[in-house]
Design an enzyme around this catalytic site. Structure first.
Site, PDB file in Angstrom:
ATOM      1  N   LYS A 129       9.182  55.133  15.838  1.00  0.00           N
ATOM      2  CA  LYS A 129       8.916  53.866  16.520  1.00  0.00           C
ATOM      3  C   LYS A 129       7.450  53.443  16.435  1.00  0.00           C
ATOM      4  O   LYS A 129       7.151  52.251  16.341  1.00  0.00           O
ATOM      5  CB  LYS A 129       9.393  53.930  17.969  1.00  0.00           C
ATOM      6  CG  LYS A 129      10.906  54.077  18.077  1.00  0.00           C
ATOM      7  CD  LYS A 129      11.383  54.083  19.516  1.00  0.00           C
ATOM      8  CE  LYS A 129      12.898  54.220  19.573  1.00  0.00           C
ATOM      9  NZ  LYS A 129      13.413  54.180  20.964  1.00  0.00           N
ATOM     10  N   ASN A 187      11.498  49.473  17.580  1.00  0.00           N
ATOM     11  CA  ASN A 187      12.751  50.107  17.164  1.00  0.00           C
ATOM     12  C   ASN A 187      13.547  49.225  16.216  1.00  0.00           C
ATOM     13  O   ASN A 187      14.676  49.562  15.863  1.00  0.00           O
ATOM     14  CB  ASN A 187      13.608  50.475  18.384  1.00  0.00           C
ATOM     15  CG  ASN A 187      14.201  49.261  19.075  1.00  0.00           C
ATOM     16  OD1 ASN A 187      13.680  48.151  18.955  1.00  0.00           O
ATOM     17  ND2 ASN A 187      15.279  49.467  19.804  1.00  0.00           N
ATOM     18  N   ARG A 205       6.605  66.066  35.255  1.00  0.00           N
ATOM     19  CA  ARG A 205       6.150  67.449  35.335  1.00  0.00           C
ATOM     20  C   ARG A 205       4.632  67.521  35.198  1.00  0.00           C
ATOM     21  O   ARG A 205       3.983  68.371  35.799  1.00  0.00           O
ATOM     22  CB  ARG A 205       6.845  68.293  34.263  1.00  0.00           C
ATOM     23  CG  ARG A 205       8.307  68.594  34.587  1.00  0.00           C
ATOM     24  CD  ARG A 205       8.887  69.626  33.623  1.00  0.00           C
ATOM     25  NE  ARG A 205      10.169  70.125  34.106  1.00  0.00           N
ATOM     26  CZ  ARG A 205      11.343  69.579  33.818  1.00  0.00           C
ATOM     27  NH1 ARG A 205      11.395  68.515  33.034  1.00  0.00           N
ATOM     28  NH2 ARG A 205      12.465  70.085  34.296  1.00  0.00           N
ATOM     29  N   TYR A 209      22.387  59.628  26.562  1.00  0.00           N
ATOM     30  CA  TYR A 209      23.804  59.491  26.267  1.00  0.00           C
ATOM     31  C   TYR A 209      24.215  60.720  25.466  1.00  0.00           C
ATOM     32  O   TYR A 209      23.420  61.312  24.761  1.00  0.00           O
ATOM     33  CB  TYR A 209      24.108  58.198  25.502  1.00  0.00           C
ATOM     34  CG  TYR A 209      23.391  58.033  24.186  1.00  0.00           C
ATOM     35  CD1 TYR A 209      23.973  58.444  22.999  1.00  0.00           C
ATOM     36  CD2 TYR A 209      22.113  57.475  24.125  1.00  0.00           C
ATOM     37  CE1 TYR A 209      23.319  58.302  21.778  1.00  0.00           C
ATOM     38  CE2 TYR A 209      21.448  57.324  22.915  1.00  0.00           C
ATOM     39  CZ  TYR A 209      22.068  57.744  21.750  1.00  0.00           C
ATOM     40  OH  TYR A 209      21.409  57.608  20.544  1.00  0.00           O
TER      41      TYR A 209
END
Length: 287
Positions: A76, A97, A160, A225
């Protein structure tokens, strides 16, 4: 002629591909081919394994029949750099994209943010004031742009490594919204209207952390997904809150790509677009 792409696109065969590494898992060919078949467009859509090092040579080798490309990770940013023109979303995120051939060279689009907005709208969420993004990776930038378009003015990033959200704070300033960052396991989380999880598929989150995020998280969109349910979606389910995966985003960003391939614009609807969306959705879920 209604139902046909612009006449100039029919002068030569039209070829399109999705590139990335890995690429075998991509669901884009099934969706795009279903749309083109419905519309009666004699367009081909393939897939090609391309990494960052080989991208420039592969792009330069394309013949005139190649109208455009869909790009997935890790391409990208190199696709963005290769473009002569860029749409507003690509400019904001520094990523693309979608590439579409234009007279001036390749035109870059970023359709993920639009896909997120459309998927939220389909779930009945068209506006929000406060939001949380879980994760600070590349997809988080698309999520932030989408939230700004939905009217969100305050975003908390739970990651994190909170320091990884520095670029998101900078992007937030350009979008005129406030972005702050906290550790993923922070205990004092303010309530938000929506949460967008951008962690890679398969990432594990401790149940206590997931439950804490769900309790203060509003509606959830977990953009993965193929890895459903996730630790976060299970936490949302435990309290009976709304949770959706990344299929809606994937579907609607592909619709925007096809718009760009057909007209060079993402805001020009396709012929029979409701039918196109329906047939693409069936291809996505395997019906």
């Amino acid at each position: 002629m209604p139902g046909q792409p612009r006449r100039r696109l029919l002068l030569i065969p039209v070829a399109l591909e999705v590139w990335g590494d890995p690429i075998e898992h991509s669901l884009s060919p099934a969706m795009h081919r279903a749309a083109y078949a419905l519309l009666g467009w004699d367009w081909t859509y393939g897939r090609r394994r391309v990494d960052e090092a080989s991208f420039p040579a592969e792009l330069a080798s394309l013949g005139a029949e190649y109208r455009g490309l869909s790009l997935t990770m890790p391409l990208k940013r190199v696709a963005f750099a290769a473009a002569a023109e860029r749409d507003a979303r690509a400019t904001l995120t520094g990523a693309a994209n979608t590439l579409v051939r234009a007279a001036s060279g390749w035109h870059a689009f970023h359709t993920d943010a639009g896909g997120i907005v459309a998927a939220w709208a389909e779930a009945g969420v068209v506006a929000a004031e406060r939001a949380r993004i879980v994760g600070a990776g590349a997809t988080a930038s698309a999520a932030l742009v989408a939230l700004a378009e939905m009217g969100v003015r305050q975003v908390q990033v739970a990651a994190r490594r909170p320091e990884a959200a520095a670029s998101l704070r900078d992007l937030g300033e350009r979008l005129h919204l406030r972005v702050d960052a906290v550790p993923l396991d922070a205990t004092d989380l303010p309530p938000v209207d929506v949460t967008i999880a951008t962690l890679p598929g398969g990432v594990s989150i401790h149940e206590t952390v997931a439950d804490r995020l769900a309790a203060a998280g509003g509606a959830l969109m977990d953009v993965v997904y193929g890895h459903w349910p996730t630790d976060l979606s299970r936490a949302w389910d435990r309290i009976g809150a709304s949770a959706q995966g990344g299929a809606g985003m994937l579907l609607h960003q592909a619709v925007l790509q096809i718009r760009a391939f057909a007209s060079g614009r993402v805001d020009e609807p396709l012929p029979r677009e409701a039918e196109v969306v329906a047939v693409m959705r069936r291809a996505l879920v395997g019906d």
